[in-house]
Design a protein around this motif. Structure first.
Motif, PDB file in Angstrom:
ATOM      1  N   TRP A 274       0.660  -1.679   0.357  1.00 43.83           N
ATOM      2  CA  TRP A 274       0.083   0.204  -0.010  1.00 43.83           C
ATOM      3  C   TRP A 274       0.647   0.986  -0.467  1.00 43.83           C
ATOM      4  CZ3 TRP A 274      -2.331  -4.544   0.100  1.00 43.83           C
ATOM      5  CH2 TRP A 274      -4.243  -4.111  -0.518  1.00 43.83           C
TER       6      TRP A 274
ATOM      7  N   ASN B  11      -6.502  -0.209  -5.917  1.00 42.60           N
ATOM      8  CA  ASN B  11      -7.498  -0.870  -5.241  1.00 42.60           C
ATOM      9  C   ASN B  11      -7.864  -1.979  -5.842  1.00 42.60           C
ATOM     10  OD1 ASN B  11      -6.486   0.382  -2.723  1.00 42.60           O
ATOM     11  ND2 ASN B  11      -7.919   2.440  -3.691  1.00 42.60           N
TER      12      ASN B  11
ATOM     13  N   SER C   6      -8.110   6.844   7.509  1.00 44.67           N
ATOM     14  CA  SER C   6      -7.962   5.360   7.134  1.00 44.67           C
ATOM     15  C   SER C   6      -7.559   4.760   8.799  1.00 44.67           C
ATOM     16  CB  SER C   6      -6.322   5.970   6.782  1.00 44.67           C
ATOM     17  OG  SER C   6      -5.447   6.243   5.747  1.00 44.67           O
TER      18      SER C   6
ATOM     19  N   ASP D 152     -10.819   1.503   7.594  1.00 38.29           N
ATOM     20  CA  ASP D 152     -10.016   0.587   6.818  1.00 38.29           C
ATOM     21  C   ASP D 152     -10.823  -0.719   8.283  1.00 38.29           C
ATOM     22  OD1 ASP D 152      -8.166  -0.111   4.772  1.00 38.29           O
ATOM     23  OD2 ASP D 152      -7.473  -0.922   6.322  1.00 38.29           O
TER      24      ASP D 152
ATOM     25  N   TRP E 134     -13.233  -2.373   5.548  1.00 41.56           N
ATOM     26  CA  TRP E 134     -12.888  -2.963   4.717  1.00 41.56           C
ATOM     27  C   TRP E 134     -12.597  -5.296   5.457  1.00 41.56           C
ATOM     28  CZ3 TRP E 134     -13.318  -4.604  -0.286  1.00 41.56           C
ATOM     29  CH2 TRP E 134     -11.944  -4.640  -0.896  1.00 41.56           C
ATOM     30  N   TRP E 135     -11.479  -4.121   6.619  1.00 47.68           N
ATOM     31  CA  TRP E 135     -11.285  -6.227   6.825  1.00 47.68           C
ATOM     32  C   TRP E 135     -12.765  -6.790   7.951  1.00 47.68           C
ATOM     33  CZ3 TRP E 135      -6.581  -7.648   6.637  1.00 47.68           C
ATOM     34  CH2 TRP E 135      -5.896  -6.749   5.844  1.00 47.68           C
TER      35      TRP E 135
ATOM     36  N   ILE F 132     -12.132   5.055  -0.426  1.00 45.95           N
ATOM     37  CA  ILE F 132     -11.088   4.663  -0.598  1.00 45.95           C
ATOM     38  C   ILE F 132      -9.644   5.129  -0.897  1.00 45.95           C
ATOM     39  CG2 ILE F 132     -11.073   2.412  -0.529  1.00 45.95           C
ATOM     40  CD1 ILE F 132      -8.861   3.155   2.367  1.00 45.95           C
TER      41      ILE F 132
ATOM     42  N   GLN G 215      -6.816   7.757   0.068  1.00 44.51           N
ATOM     43  CA  GLN G 215      -5.400   6.938   0.151  1.00 44.51           C
ATOM     44  C   GLN G 215      -4.608   7.534  -0.450  1.00 44.51           C
ATOM     45  OE1 GLN G 215      -6.213   3.208  -1.690  1.00 44.51           O
ATOM     46  NE2 GLN G 215      -5.719   1.906   0.646  1.00 44.51           N
TER      47      GLN G 215
ATOM     48  N   GLY H 136      -2.013   3.651   7.151  1.00 47.30           N
ATOM     49  CA  GLY H 136      -1.678   2.409   7.084  1.00 47.30           C
ATOM     50  C   GLY H 136      -1.368   1.706   8.080  1.00 47.30           C
TER      51      GLY H 136
ATOM     52  N   ALA I 197      -4.751   2.786  10.223  1.00 46.47           N
ATOM     53  CA  ALA I 197      -5.874   1.611   9.616  1.00 46.47           C
ATOM     54  C   ALA I 197      -5.602   0.528  10.081  1.00 46.47           C
ATOM     55  CB  ALA I 197      -5.207   2.077   8.087  1.00 46.47           C
ATOM     56  N   LYS I 198      -4.739  -0.480  10.052  1.00 54.73           N
ATOM     57  CA  LYS I 198      -4.146  -1.968  10.396  1.00 54.73           C
ATOM     58  C   LYS I 198      -4.407  -2.033  12.169  1.00 54.73           C
ATOM     59  CE  LYS I 198      -3.779  -2.313   6.076  1.00 54.73           C
ATOM     60  NZ  LYS I 198      -4.247  -1.180   5.803  1.00 54.73           N
TER      61      LYS I 198
END
Length: 433
Positions: free
Chosen positions: A121, A145, A247, A251, A254-255, A354, A358, A378, A381-382
């Motif tokens: 990413w 994406n 983010s 995010d 999505w996950w 997104i 990004q 990122g 986001a995670k």
């Protein structure tokens, strides 16, 4: 030798890496029902879901820090070597899953996969900034994406089909090999950035560089006219925090689907691996169309004379407003067909937004700092996804996923608000901002 439209070949190759990235990532969720029976035959369904959540949160936690690490790596060594390191290591990590014997082994291999996959990413954000003028970046990011969506579309039926002929260990080896094969065209095609590439036409080189608000280069280039603050200064700008918070909020949505679509279909509708492969690809069609739609809409508005600020906020807001009611509708979706269609609408909205989120680091900063901000965003986001994933087994106790979807709707509101409040004007920053 000159290659016409070389920038589009480059972004297509990066999108293909993302397809492989998602096949590697989705192999575990799709194969989990079979793997869990092999590895944990004495565990209950809830206990297996808990083990899956532990392994998944370890992956996201590793992925979060991998984003920050690889953001710095890409800014240091450039996109060519950065992608080589990232995809090379993640392909090996995927293959190692074949030799897992329990929670410890799976956790280690999943952690290695998370760290190395994370480079995709910030690397794509940096590659986009290098190879595209400002007006084309959202569309280029949409192409990139869409690779995530295509990876999901391909992964579920392909892995479901392979499971009819191979054990889960062999499937991990097959999928891991794909990334190593990708390195061949990448190393041949991407010799250097556009200012020095021997195969790019003078016309395209001029079009790319003259259409950038500042030369977004970094290690691979000799000069960079954009604003490139050190890390502390970068984090002192409220706009940086707007990108990071947006983010971190968007995010996890999505996950929520990336990790839990197969488990949801298995738990709520009693599907096995082959049935999951038949249904679970549908939401990714919505994601693919959303990635293209969000990029094309942004490109169209900028060409029509809209400012980058107005365009980014419109598209991000639209994507969030599409997700909001549909996430709430998932509380009572009815049959599996309706459920996967609602998921497709949610992922359409997510991808609409997104790609423009990004793209913000390259809208705000010079090339030597794009990867750094993208990496921090990122990582945030995670970490957000880590928190939600860790909560899912508790939130969905007894097979009721409504609390998770309500949290997802709240996150869409937070993502939208952070852009409007913390990024009052999306434009290149200066030391005076």
């Amino acid at each position: 030798m000159k290659i016409k439209g070389l920038r589009w070949w480059v972004i297509t190759l990066i999108a293909l890496a993302t397809v492989i990235n998602y096949m590697d990532r989705q192999a575990l969720p799709v194969l989990w029902p079979d793997m869990a029976e092999d590895l944990y035959p004495d565990k209950t369904a809830d206990e297996r879901k808990g083990i899956y959540a532990i392994i998944s949160t370890i992956f996201i936690f590793s992925y979060a820090f991998g984003q920050a690490i690889f953001g710095k790596i890409f800014d240091k060594v450039g996109t060519r070597l950065g992608f080589t390191l990232s995809i090379g290591f993640w392909s090996i990590a995927t293959a190692l899953h074949a030799f897992a014997k329990g929670v410890v082994g799976l956790s280690i291999f999943r952690s290695l996969l998370g760290i190395s996959e994370a480079g995709n990413w910030p690397g794509a954000a940096k590659g986009n900034a290098e190879w595209f003028p400002t007006k084309e970046r959202a569309f280029a990011q949409g192409i990139f994406n869409s690779g995530a969506a295509i990876g999901g579309i391909i992964a579920f039926p392909t892995i479901g089909l392979l499971s009819a002929y191979f054990g889960w260990g062999y499937i991990f080896l097959i999928v891991g090999l794909l990334g190593l094969l990708w390195l061949v065209p990448w190393w041949i095609l991407v010799k250097s950035p556009p200012s020095k590439h021997p195969w790019i036409s003078d016309e395209e080189r001029h079009y790319i560089l003259s259409g950038q608000q500042h030369n977004t280069t970094g290690h691979d280039e000799e000069e960079d006219e954009g604003y490139n603050p050190d890390t502390l200064k970068l984090l002192s700008h409220k706009e940086s925090w707007g990108v990071i918070i947006a983010s971190a909020a968007i995010d996890p949505i999505w996950w929520l689907f990336i990790f839990w679509i197969p488990i949801y279909l298995n738990e709520v509708y009693g599907m096995d691996v082959k049935a999951i492969g038949f249904y679970a690809w549908v939401p990714y069609v919505g994601a693919m169309v959303g990635a293209w739609f969000g990029g094309l809409l942004a490109q169209n508005r900028i060409k029509a004379g809209w400012s980058v600020n107005k365009t980014r906020k419109l598209v991000i807001t639209l994507g969030c407003l599409i997700m909001l009611p549909t996430l709430l509708a998932m509380s009572a979706p009815g049959g599996p067909e309706t459920a996967v269609i609602l998921m497709a609408v949610i992922l359409f909205g997510f991808q609409t937004a997104i790609g423009n989120v990004q793209t913000l680091p390259s809208d705000l900063l010079g090339g030597r700092s794009v990867g750094t901000l993208a990496g921090f965003a990122g990582m945030a986001a995670k970490l957000g996804a880590f928190g939600l994933t860790a909560l899912v087994p508790w939130l969905t106790s007894g097979g009721n996923y409504t609390p998770a979807f309500v949290i997802g709707a709240a996150l869409a509101i937070i993502a939208m608000a952070s852009i409007w409040v913390l990024c009052p004007k999306i434009a290149p920053l200066t030391s005076k901002n």
